[in-house]
Design an enzyme around this catalytic site. Structure first.
Site: not given
Ligand SMILES: Cc1cc2nc3c(=O)[nH]c(=O)nc-3n(C[C@H](O)[C@H](O)[C@H](O)COP(=O)(O)OP(=O)(O)OC[C@H]3O[C@@H](n4cnc5c(N)ncnc54)[C@H](O)[C@@H]3O)c2cc1C
Ligand SMILES: NC(=O)c1ccc[n+]([C@@H]2O[C@H](COP(=O)([O-])OP(=O)(O)OC[C@H]3O[C@@H](n4cnc5c(N)ncnc54)[C@H](O)[C@@H]3O)[C@@H](O)[C@H]2O)c1
Length: 479
Positions: A142, A180, A182, A184-185, A444
């Site tokens: 990781g 980036g 992380i 922004l979220e 639609h």
């Protein structure tokens, strides 16, 4: 020191490592899965899941705030930070628990706790208590947050994503570094939950977006919602009695602001540097990263495979799982090594509006087609369904190749991007032409009608087949 001998040793019990274990154990019982810290995976403990839980709370708060637009007047709305964080922690624990249980259900001889490092190409020392000799290895260790030196001035007020999900309450303010994925979220979610934030970037970029037109749109949209210093030159970060003081230059002026915490979301670095990888006898590039084949995950022509965030290629959950499968299969059947399925690139960022990238970026399309490509576009500002639900913000751009008419990639900043991105990724993987995509049904009124408008625009610009004729529904409220 204990000694163990196995066919395959897997280092790291995250998503990639656990999937690799499942595949290897179909081929041999002589396998060990080594974990240096805790079971539960980055995704469930401190990644995908808790971040989406925090965002879900923020989404509800925003829905309430927007309700007046529809004539629904909410009264006495307040955010209970302790309750928000209690739900995040409780639900997070519910995601972690089955993962931990599935690890604990493995045969004891298949599990080992301790930090692993290579002694040579066939031996590891684990936690300084066990020496493991293996015929093959899967490295699935990781990544971890990368923190620039300038931010370390925040001392004990410096936090990373892991810390956020253990909060008991929401803080008053956070300086978020890194626009980036992380940053922004989490930054937008905190802002919507009433936390004063400023999001600091260095080069004006916005997460994984590469299409300048969409980057501009997204930057303007986020800057209208919270304080965004997308091109900040951070001069100093230090602690005062009031909190962490950030000094930066922007547009030729110096600024200062104090926050309760500083969240570093400035990228992640692969967990390769504590593995003594130089002892493993594989080729390393100039950054010390193993040289490997992305289709087989094999390091050079060795018996070592590398999967998940640690190879720093596509650090996403579904990719970690795919890579764990490929690396596990190959470690299990070695010396027979086969190329595995790599899917069309797909990434979704759970901001509002959402961001999604599919297939090739506009630069990659330009390179592949030597400039012979076209771009179709739709704005969601006038899109029927988006207007109905009050989410009419954003831009979608699709890229297609001249001559073949193949759909190659897209970037989206808009409503329902997580869903449209899947339709687009599936189309790209099926190697559909833009014409074939337009033959598919569109209901639609739905947001996907906006996607159809962009595809029609692209089809027109590719100038293939007879001139497309819009019928009234398509030029009306849908697109
Ligand atoms: C905040 C955040 C949000 C995210 N959101 C999303 C999302 O919405 N969607 C998405 O697709 N992806 C998301 N991701 C990315 C996703 O979580 C990762 O791509 C994925 O979890 C990587 O899995 P992995 O198996 O490679 O690593 P991990 O799950 O991190 O597993 C690696 C394991 O190796 C162990 N280890 C490390 N070194 C050693 C050693 N020397 N010896 C023994 N063990 C060792 C670690 O302790 C760890 O348990 C997010 C990530 C973050 C941080
Ligand atoms: N929704 C999702 O799929 C999701 C969510 C979160 C994380 N992730 C994964 O986790 C990975 C890591 O996320 P991340 O946000 O840490 O990395 P990132 O690479 O997406 O963003 C890092 C940001 O930090 C900025 N930066 C670097 N140094 C800086 C500095 N000194 N000051 C200010 N800004 C600086 C960079 O310009 C960039 O914008 C992502 O690449 C993604 O694969 C995925």
């Amino acid at each position: 020191m204990d000694k163990r001998e196995v066919d395959v040793a897997i280092i790291g019990a995250g998503t990639a490592g656990m999937v690799a274990y499942q595949r290897v154990s179909k081929k041999t019982d002589r396998v060990v899965l080594i974990e240096g810290e805790r079971y539960g995976t980055t995704c469930a403990r401190v990644g995908c899941m808790p971040s989406k839980l925090l965002i879900a709370a923020a989404d509800r708060a925003e829905d309430v705030r927007q309700a007046e637009v529809f004539g629904v007047i909410p009264t006495d709305v307040r955010i209970d930070g302790r309750a928000v964080m209690a739900r995040v922690r409780t639900e997070r624990d519910r995601f972690v628990e089955p993962v931990v249980k599935s690890m604990e259900a493995l045969p004891e001889e298949h599990r080992l706790m301790g930090h692993a490092r290579f002694l040579d190409g066939h031996r590891l020392v684990v936690g300084e208590h066990t020496e493991v000799t293996a015929q093959r290895f899967v490295i699935a260790t990781g990544s971890r947050p990368n923190i620039p030196d300038v931010l370390k001035g925040a001392k004990d007020r410096l936090i990373v994503n892991d810390d956020v999900f253990d909060w008991q309450d929401l803080p008053e303010s956070v300086a978020v570094f890194g626009p980036g994925v992380i940053g922004l979220e989490l930054g937008q979610a905190l802002s919507r939950l009433g936390v004063r934030i400023r999001l600091f970037g260095v080069d004006g970029s916005i997460a994984a977006l590469r299409d300048e037109k969409i980057v501009d749109y997204a930057r303007r949209t986020f800057a209208s919602e919270f304080a965004l210093s997308a091109e900040a030159d951070t001069r100093k970060v230090h602690c005062t009695d009031q909190g962490v003081e950030v000094t930066w230059r922007e547009n030729g002026q110096e600024h200062q602001e104090t926050f309760e915490y500083l969240l570093a979301a400035t990228g992640r670095r692969p967990n390769i540097d504590h593995l003594d990888i130089q002892n493993a006898g594989i080729d390393l590039d100039d950054r010390g990263m193993p040289v490997y084949d992305p289709y087989t995950l094999r390091c050079g022509d060795s018996h070592i495979f590398i999967a998940g965030d640690v190879n720093n290629d596509r650090p996403l959950l579904h990719e970690a799982a795919d890579e764990g499968r490929i690396a596990g299969d190959n470690a299990g059947t070695y010396p027979e090594v086969r190329a595995g399925l790599r899917r069309v690139p797909l990434a979704v960022i759970f901001t509002d509006p959402q961001i999604a990238t599919v297939g090739m970026s506009i630069a990659e399309v330009g390179e592949r087609c030597r400039g012979c490509f076209a771009v179709g576009e739709v704005s969601f500002e006038g899109q029927g369904r988006s207007k109905v639900i009050g989410r009419n913000e954003g831009l979608l751009r699709v890229y297609g190749e001249h001559g073949s008419g193949l759909f190659l990639g897209a970037e989206i900043f808009g409503p329902a991007a997580e869903h449209m991105a899947h339709l687009l990724a599936w189309s790209a993987q099926q190697r559909l032409t833009v014409g074939c995509m337009l033959d598919m049904p569109f209901y639609h009124p739905v947001i996907e009608e906006g996607l159809r408008t962009a595809l029609k625009d692209l089809h027109r610009k590719l100038r293939m087949g007879p001139e497309a004729v819009d019928d009234c529904m398509e030029c009306g409220p849908g697109g």
